[in-house]
Design an enzyme around this catalytic site. Structure first.
Site, PDB file in Angstrom:
ATOM      1  CG  ASP A 119       2.440   3.085  -0.978  1.00  0.00           C
ATOM      2  OD1 ASP A 119       2.084   3.014   0.153  1.00  0.00           O
ATOM      3  OD2 ASP A 119       2.109   2.200  -1.999  1.00  0.00           O
ATOM      4  CG  HIS A 157       1.801  -0.243   1.716  1.00  0.00           C
ATOM      5  ND1 HIS A 157       1.963   0.517   0.706  1.00  0.00           N
ATOM      6  CD2 HIS A 157       1.213  -1.511   1.550  1.00  0.00           C
ATOM      7  CE1 HIS A 157       1.058  -0.515  -0.418  1.00  0.00           C
ATOM      8  NE2 HIS A 157       0.684  -1.884   0.275  1.00  0.00           N
ATOM      9  CB  SER A 405       0.323  -3.870  -1.947  1.00  0.00           C
ATOM     10  OG  SER A 405      -0.354  -2.876  -1.708  1.00  0.00           O
TER      11      SER A 405
END
Length: 622
Positions: A119, A157, A405
């Site tokens: 990521d 994220h 996601s």
């Protein structure tokens, strides 16, 4: 190739960093009844500790009582959904969850399974993650260290993804993960100081020394070009060899987000305004604007591509469709609350505004009130926002995580639970178990029809009895059912591969629905299908008009490409439309032997002559 994280932008439902059957879900009572039955079965297995089940601590109380150990657990509807109030103005539909709460109560928590978060970084010192971080197991591509903690406050994220997978449970902080005793490693190939290259992806998928010992690889990102990229045979073989080599040759579990391009792909127009490139027709007909199939890595046989479902048990508004899907996870919607943000729906694009106040996923965020999604000094969006929150004032958590996601790590967590129960399973076994035990959701998904012709059929039932949808794959992953299946699962026979077989037929003219182009390939191997790949070449210059259907010898029809998508005609102006690599999972367990038919239709009723020149087919199975 540019990569994008697969969560949804908070303001307008776009990709971040991009300009541009089991029965249907039961009633709450029936769902709980089924879970009680599985709890008895799984509980007996844990207590007996047969060879194929990992030893686990016994629960000290009920699931409801154990929630006291994680103050945000009550809001994590994706873990345990009783239809309770959560963060968001609509309540979730009871039973729409990953079916893991009783596993946790029984001590089945993914202990020792090692998960990569590939990521944009991972805060390894986060208070609700640190206890599950593999020491020196991560990699920072910017400075070469083992600490992938983001230096940029906007790069939260990966930390949110990690919390969904394996936030520490019962520690008095935050919530918990789907597999709260799994171990985590971060690879920041999308970090602010990284190249974002395929070489870094390969490092993170097993080429790098830190990645070679890992079991599950979560990839909450993807590419969404408006064309099908070129993929050579050698390139595909190289990726497949890498994916087979991990876990000591058993193969890693590669989980990947489907993308968020069902209704919206944004770009800037000549005046610099952000516009939606998706056609009105695709939105009206409810077909995908960009299919998940355009990403080459989504078409690899070992990849588990994950769609997103909301808290009502239906496709999340943004979730990309396509025949390359395998399974669905829970990603929710946007998580705003009118009390705090009464104008949210007004600032959203029309196609996403109706979902502004529906629940998102509660998970970890970058620590403190000046980094991540939950920060001070901006709009207060819901009851968990900022240092004035009465729920948690630390800003270490967010209730805004969504997109595919968020859905992918819910499935990565289930994969960790499966391997925790039976670590000897191959990657093929795990992928098969996910499909076999998935719950068919939204069983009345309507077919999409254009001028009397079906362009996406909704749910189909293949000749082997499996339900499949271009919106959901085989359905919503079910943790308890998957762990039960894994416990006594008989390993699949060795894989068989037809290799690429080419059609020898003459070119076939592409007409309208009454006269589609057709070519056929005969497969001689007698085996059950696990994966189907195909390629094709045409002289057609307007690919957005095309519907592509692959039909098996048993008569199952898979809509490999739906029309009216955002495919760029300019990319094919010189060559005609072609696809080097796409795939369909709709044929699982069907017989491969016999005649396969490719059918291409121009839904615009063409006046010009174009032809299907050739197509190739490859089937893997046993």
């Amino acid at each position: 190739m540019e990569f994008a994280l697969a969560d949804v932008d908070r303001s307008d439902g776009c990709l971040c960093h991009v300009d541009c059957v089991t029965p249907p879900l039961e009633s709450n009572g029936m769902q709980l009844h089924r879970r009680r039955y599985l709890a008895l079965v799984i509980g007996a297995l844990v207590i007996g500790t047969p060879p194929m089940v990992a030893t686990a601590a016994q629960p000290t109380g009920t699931t409801r009582a154990s929630a006291a150990g994680d103050p945000l657990y009550r809001y994590q509807w994706h873990l345990s959904n009783q239809g309770q109030p959560v963060i968001g103005d609509s309540r979730p539909v009871a039973g729409v969850d990953m079916d893991v709460d009783l596993l946790h109560a029984l001590g089945i928590r993914g202990r020792g399974v090692r998960v990569a978060v590939v990521d944009n970084g991972l805060e390894i010192g986060h208070e609700d993650l640190a206890g599950n971080i593999i020491p020196n197991g991560s990699h920072n591509f910017g400075n070469g260290s083992h600490d992938p903690t983001p230096s940029d406050p906007g790069f939260g994220h990966g930390t949110s993804v990690a919390g969904i997978i394996a936030a520490v449970g019962w520690n008095g902080r935050g919530g918990r993960g789907v597999a709260p005793e799994a171990l985590l490693a971060g690879f920041d190939f999308l970090g602010s100081d990284s190249a974002g290259s395929y070489a870094e992806v390969r490092y993170s998928w097993g080429d790098g020394p830190e990645a070679r010992t890992l079991d599950v690889f979560n990839n909450s990102w993807g590419s969404a070009p408006d064309f099908y990229p070129d993929v050579s045979l050698e390139e595909g073989q190289s990726w497949e060899a890498l994916m087979r080599s991990t876990r000591g040759g058993l193969g890693g579990i590669y989980i990947k987000s489907a993308g968020n391009s069902f209704k919206r792909v944004r770009a800037r127009d000549a005046e610099g305004r952000i516009v939606n490139l998706c056609s009105d027709l695709s939105r009206t007909l409810n077909v995908g604007c960009l299919l998940t199939n355009v990403d080459p890595l989504s078409n690899m046989p070992a990849t588990v591509v994950v769609a997103s479902v909301d808290a009502t048990g239906k496709r999340a508004s943004y979730s990309s469709s396509g025949s390359a899907l395998w399974i669905s996870g829970l990603g929710g919607e946007f998580g705003y609350q009118r009390k705090f943000y009464p104008n949210a729906a007004q600032v959203f694009a029309p196609e996403t505004a109706p979902f502004a106040y529906d629940p998102a996923i509660v998970t970890t965020d970058l620590s403190g009130c000046s980094a991540g999604d939950n920060v001070d000094g901006t709009t207060v969006e819901n009851a968990l926002t900022g240092s004035t929150s009465r729920i948690d004032a630390s800003c270490n958590y967010s209730a805004l995580m969504n997109g595919t996601s968020a859905a992918a790590p819910t499935v990565s967590g289930v994969a960790a639970l499966i391997l925790g129960a039976n670590p000897s399973l191959t990657a093929r076994d795990v992928k098969y178990i996910l499909a076999k035990t998935a719950r068919q959701i939204d069983p009345w998904q309507p077919a999409s029809v254009y001028q009397g012709s079906v362009i996406d059929p909704g749910w189909i039932t293949n000749a082997a009895g499996h339900h499949f949808s271009n919106w959901y794959g085989f359905g919503l992953a079910d943790g308890a059912a998957a762990v039960y299946e894994a416990t006594y699962f008989k390993p699949l026979p060795p894989v068989r591969d037809t290799q690429w077989v080419a059609s020898t037929a003459a070119a076939s003219q592409i007409g309208g629905p009454a006269r589609p182009a057709k070519q056929r390939i005969r497969i001689t191997q007698a085996m059950k299908v696990e994966a189907v790949q195909l390629s094709l070449a045409t002289t057609h210059r307007t690919p957005a008009n095309l519907r592509v259907v692959l039909e098996s010898p048993s008569g199952t029809r898979s809509y490999v490409m739906t029309p009216f998508s955002l495919l760029d005609a300019d990319a094919y102006a010189q060559t005609g439309f072609y696809i080097d690599l796409t795939s369909s999972n709709a044929f699982l367990d069907e017989r491969a032997q016999g005649v396969w038919t490719l059918e291409i239709t121009d839904m615009s009723e063409p006046t010009s002559t174009a032809a299907l020149q050739n197509f190739k087919l490859r089937i893997l199975g046993h």
